[in-house]
Design a protein around this motif. Structure first.
Motif, PDB file in Angstrom:
ATOM      1  N   ILE A  39      60.965  -4.805 -21.244  1.00 50.59           N
ATOM      2  CA  ILE A  39      61.048  -3.826 -22.326  1.00 50.59           C
ATOM      3  C   ILE A  39      61.624  -2.509 -21.811  1.00 50.59           C
ATOM      4  CG2 ILE A  39      59.675  -2.419 -23.924  1.00 50.59           C
ATOM      5  CD1 ILE A  39      57.862  -4.874 -24.269  1.00 50.59           C
ATOM      6  N   GLY A  40      61.189  -2.089 -20.625  1.00 47.88           N
ATOM      7  CA  GLY A  40      61.712  -0.852 -20.043  1.00 47.88           C
ATOM      8  C   GLY A  40      63.193  -0.967 -19.710  1.00 47.88           C
ATOM      9  N   SER A  79      56.524   1.773 -20.701  1.00 53.19           N
ATOM     10  CA  SER A  79      56.744   0.577 -19.893  1.00 53.19           C
ATOM     11  C   SER A  79      56.641   0.906 -18.403  1.00 53.19           C
ATOM     12  CB  SER A  79      58.087  -0.076 -20.231  1.00 53.19           C
ATOM     13  OG  SER A  79      59.147   0.782 -19.910  1.00 53.19           O
ATOM     14  N   CYS A 126      56.660  -5.384 -19.168  1.00 53.05           N
ATOM     15  CA  CYS A 126      57.024  -3.967 -19.166  1.00 53.05           C
ATOM     16  C   CYS A 126      58.389  -3.743 -18.507  1.00 53.05           C
ATOM     17  CB  CYS A 126      55.940  -3.139 -18.477  1.00 53.05           C
ATOM     18  SG  CYS A 126      54.445  -2.972 -19.473  1.00 53.05           S
ATOM     19  N   LEU A 179      52.753  -0.687 -27.211  1.00 58.32           N
ATOM     20  CA  LEU A 179      53.057  -1.382 -25.959  1.00 58.32           C
ATOM     21  C   LEU A 179      51.925  -1.199 -24.951  1.00 58.32           C
ATOM     22  CD1 LEU A 179      55.040  -2.919 -24.094  1.00 58.32           C
ATOM     23  CD2 LEU A 179      55.999  -0.697 -23.485  1.00 58.32           C
ATOM     24  N   ARG A 180      51.425   0.004 -24.817  1.00 63.28           N
ATOM     25  CA  ARG A 180      50.359   0.279 -23.842  1.00 63.28           C
ATOM     26  C   ARG A 180      49.087  -0.506 -24.150  1.00 63.28           C
ATOM     27  NH1 ARG A 180      48.069   3.380 -20.034  1.00 63.28           N
ATOM     28  NH2 ARG A 180      46.160   4.528 -20.443  1.00 63.28           N
ATOM     29  N   LEU A 239      59.167   3.996 -25.391  1.00 59.88           N
ATOM     30  CA  LEU A 239      59.070   2.650 -24.829  1.00 59.88           C
ATOM     31  C   LEU A 239      59.371   2.654 -23.338  1.00 59.88           C
ATOM     32  CD1 LEU A 239      60.610   0.390 -27.601  1.00 59.88           C
ATOM     33  CD2 LEU A 239      58.247   0.421 -26.800  1.00 59.88           C
ATOM     34  N   CYS A 286      53.967  -0.818 -15.958  1.00 62.32           N
ATOM     35  CA  CYS A 286      54.330  -1.400 -14.658  1.00 62.32           C
ATOM     36  C   CYS A 286      53.437  -0.844 -13.551  1.00 62.32           C
ATOM     37  CB  CYS A 286      55.795  -1.120 -14.330  1.00 62.32           C
ATOM     38  SG  CYS A 286      56.960  -2.153 -15.207  1.00 62.32           S
TER      39      CYS A 286
END
Length: 190
Positions: free
Chosen positions: A124-125, A172, A121, A93-94, A168, A176
């Motif tokens: 997903i977060g 996330s 993000c 993700l990052r 995750l 953000c």
């Protein structure tokens, strides 16, 4: 703009291929610590991948050269695969390496790309935040179960969901923060 600097050419090529890579990451001591954490989780995921390869090779050689198959190798490779995915999900993700459709990313400016990163993000977060308590309940279901051949408490296997959604959620939040900083940063003059 033509330049002979190889690093500038590499950065330009990466930005053309991956438009979201232009959103700057955190720097300084905090960025280095986050980089070490990234390296730790990637190292654990690569270790799981190598262990999968060794386990599968052991399974194949056992079927070829032993009079009986080793049943535990299939189960172990499955659990290693689950943990490999769980441990690498946050770093994926990052680094914006998750599967996505790039229909309009190249049309966005730097602030809009950062805003898009914040939106992704947040989604997903939010999902990870919502699912995390249920992942913990799911993991607790494994406390009184054991795996069929390895006899490992399934709590350890089911705990991979908690690890994945925690990573995750953490990554996330980091995405953000990086996106908001990039959006609020004063525009650079050329």
């Amino acid at each position: 703009m033509t330049t002979s600097d190889p690093q500038a050419l590499e950065k330009e090529a990466i930005e053309r291929l991956d438009t979201l890579a232009s959103v700057p990451t955190l720097g300084g001591p905090l960025g280095r610590v986050i980089g070490w954490i990234d390296t730790l989780f990637l190292g654990l995921a690569v270790t799981a991948l190598v262990a999968i390869a060794i386990t599968v090779l052991l399974q194949i050689s056992g079927r070829l050269f032993l009079p009986f198959p080793m049943a535990w190798t299939e189960e172990l490779s499955r659990y290693l695969f689950v943990y490999m995915v769980a441990l690498s999900a946050g770093v994926v993700l990052r680094r914006n390496r998750n599967v996505n459709v790039e229909l309009f990313h190249h049309c966005l400016g730097p602030r809009a790309r950062a805003g898009y990163q914040v939106l992704v993000c947040l989604l997903i977060g939010g999902f990870a935040w919502t699912v995390l308590p249920y992942a913990w309940l799911y993991a607790q279901n494994g406390a009184w179960q054991t795996s069929p051949t390895l006899r490992v408490p399934m709590l350890y296997i089911f705990f991979s969901t908690v690890v994945m959604f925690t990573l995750l959620l953490g990554y996330s939040v980091l995405g953000c923060i990086e996106g908001l900083i990039a959006m609020l940063r004063p525009k650079e003059r050329r």
